[in-house]
Motif scaffolding. Structure first.
Motif, PDB file in Angstrom:
ATOM      1  N   ILE A  98       4.971  12.540  -3.338  1.00 31.48           N
ATOM      2  CA  ILE A  98       4.051  11.705  -2.557  1.00 31.48           C
ATOM      3  C   ILE A  98       2.654  11.788  -3.158  1.00 31.48           C
ATOM      4  N   LYS A  99       2.208  12.995  -3.426  1.00 32.30           N
ATOM      5  CA  LYS A  99       0.875  13.187  -4.005  1.00 32.30           C
ATOM      6  C   LYS A  99       0.766  12.469  -5.351  1.00 32.30           C
ATOM      7  N   GLY A 100       1.787  12.605  -6.188  1.00 27.51           N
ATOM      8  CA  GLY A 100       1.762  11.959  -7.501  1.00 27.51           C
ATOM      9  C   GLY A 100       1.733  10.451  -7.413  1.00 27.51           C
ATOM     10  N   GLU A 101       2.588   9.884  -6.571  1.00 27.06           N
ATOM     11  CA  GLU A 101       2.610   8.418  -6.430  1.00 27.06           C
ATOM     12  C   GLU A 101       1.299   7.909  -5.850  1.00 27.06           C
ATOM     13  N   ASP A 102       0.763   8.633  -4.864  1.00 31.03           N
ATOM     14  CA  ASP A 102      -0.457   8.179  -4.200  1.00 31.03           C
ATOM     15  C   ASP A 102      -1.667   8.304  -5.121  1.00 31.03           C
ATOM     16  N   LEU A 103      -1.900   9.503  -5.641  1.00 28.47           N
ATOM     17  CA  LEU A 103      -3.093   9.736  -6.447  1.00 28.47           C
ATOM     18  C   LEU A 103      -3.013   9.058  -7.812  1.00 28.47           C
ATOM     19  N   TYR A 104      -1.934   9.338  -8.542  1.00 27.38           N
ATOM     20  CA  TYR A 104      -1.841   8.826  -9.908  1.00 27.38           C
ATOM     21  C   TYR A 104      -1.248   7.425  -9.972  1.00 27.38           C
ATOM     22  N   GLY A 105      -0.191   7.203  -9.209  1.00 23.53           N
ATOM     23  CA  GLY A 105       0.483   5.917  -9.274  1.00 23.53           C
ATOM     24  C   GLY A 105      -0.314   4.781  -8.670  1.00 23.53           C
ATOM     25  N   ILE A 106      -1.056   5.076  -7.600  1.00 27.07           N
ATOM     26  CA  ILE A 106      -1.751   4.004  -6.894  1.00 27.07           C
ATOM     27  C   ILE A 106      -3.267   4.092  -7.071  1.00 27.07           C
ATOM     28  N   GLN A 107      -3.870   5.187  -6.610  1.00 23.72           N
ATOM     29  CA  GLN A 107      -5.340   5.251  -6.590  1.00 23.72           C
ATOM     30  C   GLN A 107      -5.966   5.114  -7.977  1.00 23.72           C
ATOM     31  N   GLU A 126      -0.894  -5.148 -10.902  1.00 24.98           N
ATOM     32  CA  GLU A 126      -0.840  -5.201  -9.437  1.00 24.98           C
ATOM     33  C   GLU A 126       0.598  -5.191  -8.934  1.00 24.98           C
ATOM     34  N   SER A 127       1.488  -5.864  -9.639  1.00 27.83           N
ATOM     35  CA  SER A 127       2.905  -5.863  -9.274  1.00 27.83           C
ATOM     36  C   SER A 127       3.497  -4.456  -9.401  1.00 27.83           C
ATOM     37  N   ILE A 128       3.118  -3.758 -10.453  1.00 26.77           N
ATOM     38  CA  ILE A 128       3.584  -2.379 -10.661  1.00 26.77           C
ATOM     39  C   ILE A 128       3.055  -1.477  -9.549  1.00 26.77           C
ATOM     40  N   ILE A 129       1.790  -1.641  -9.201  1.00 27.28           N
ATOM     41  CA  ILE A 129       1.203  -0.829  -8.124  1.00 27.28           C
ATOM     42  C   ILE A 129       1.910  -1.114  -6.803  1.00 27.28           C
ATOM     43  N   ASP A 130       2.295  -2.365  -6.575  1.00 26.36           N
ATOM     44  CA  ASP A 130       3.047  -2.698  -5.353  1.00 26.36           C
ATOM     45  C   ASP A 130       4.371  -1.934  -5.304  1.00 26.36           C
ATOM     46  N   THR A 131       5.037  -1.811  -6.440  1.00 25.09           N
ATOM     47  CA  THR A 131       6.273  -1.024  -6.505  1.00 25.09           C
ATOM     48  C   THR A 131       5.978   0.437  -6.186  1.00 25.09           C
ATOM     49  N   ASP A 132       4.880   0.960  -6.720  1.00 25.19           N
ATOM     50  CA  ASP A 132       4.496   2.338  -6.421  1.00 25.19           C
ATOM     51  C   ASP A 132       4.214   2.526  -4.935  1.00 25.19           C
TER      52      ASP A 132
END
Length: 144
Positions: A98-107, A126-132
């Motif tokens: 969760i931390k990895g997807e939120d901090l690195y994948g999204i933020q 943006e499409s990739i971030i939506d998947t994250d």
């Protein structure tokens, strides 16, 4: 002064390094998981990151650039630190994801999108971030 295309390539390469960080992080998390269903979901998320890395690499090549092929020095250091702190329980492994997807994948990825990307690259990111974001929602539901 760099031209716009060089700036886009540089930002896409930074984003691509993040995708490689995600791939590597999921490798370590998957190795620790014992629950076969959760392991399967983590493998699916890792495959998404592999697909995204291929898409970003192709976009960089289309723009005339050379895509990076790993997570970079900062990503390697972060990966090493994460391995040293790898949790044992399934719940804590999920929390780490969760931390990895939120901090690195999204933020951090959203910071790149705010930059000087051309419209096609911006839409792809943006499409990739939506998947994250969907990954993050799934992971959060596992914990709650």
């Amino acid at each position: 002064m760099q031209n716009e295309k060089d700036i886009v390539i540089k930002e896409l390469n930074a984003f691509l390094q993040g995708q490689y960080m995600g791939i590597r992080a999921y490798e370590h998390l998957i190795a620790k998981l014992e629950d076969p269903e959760i392991k399967k979901e983590f493998q699916s998320m890792q495959q998404d990151h592999r697909l995204h890395a291929a898409m970003v690499s192709e976009r960089i090549q289309t723009l005339g650039g050379m895509p990076v092929n790993n997570e970079g020095l900062t990503g390697k250091i972060q990966g090493f630190i994460s391995q040293m702190m790898m949790p044992e329980s399934t719940e804590n492994i999920i929390k780490m994801a969760i931390k990895g997807e939120d901090l690195y994948g999204i933020q951090l990825s959203e910071e790149i999108v705010k930059g000087d990307l051309d419209p096609e690259s911006k839409n792809m990111v943006e499409s990739i971030i939506d998947t994250d974001r969907r990954h993050l929602d799934y992971l959060k539901n596992l914990v709650h």
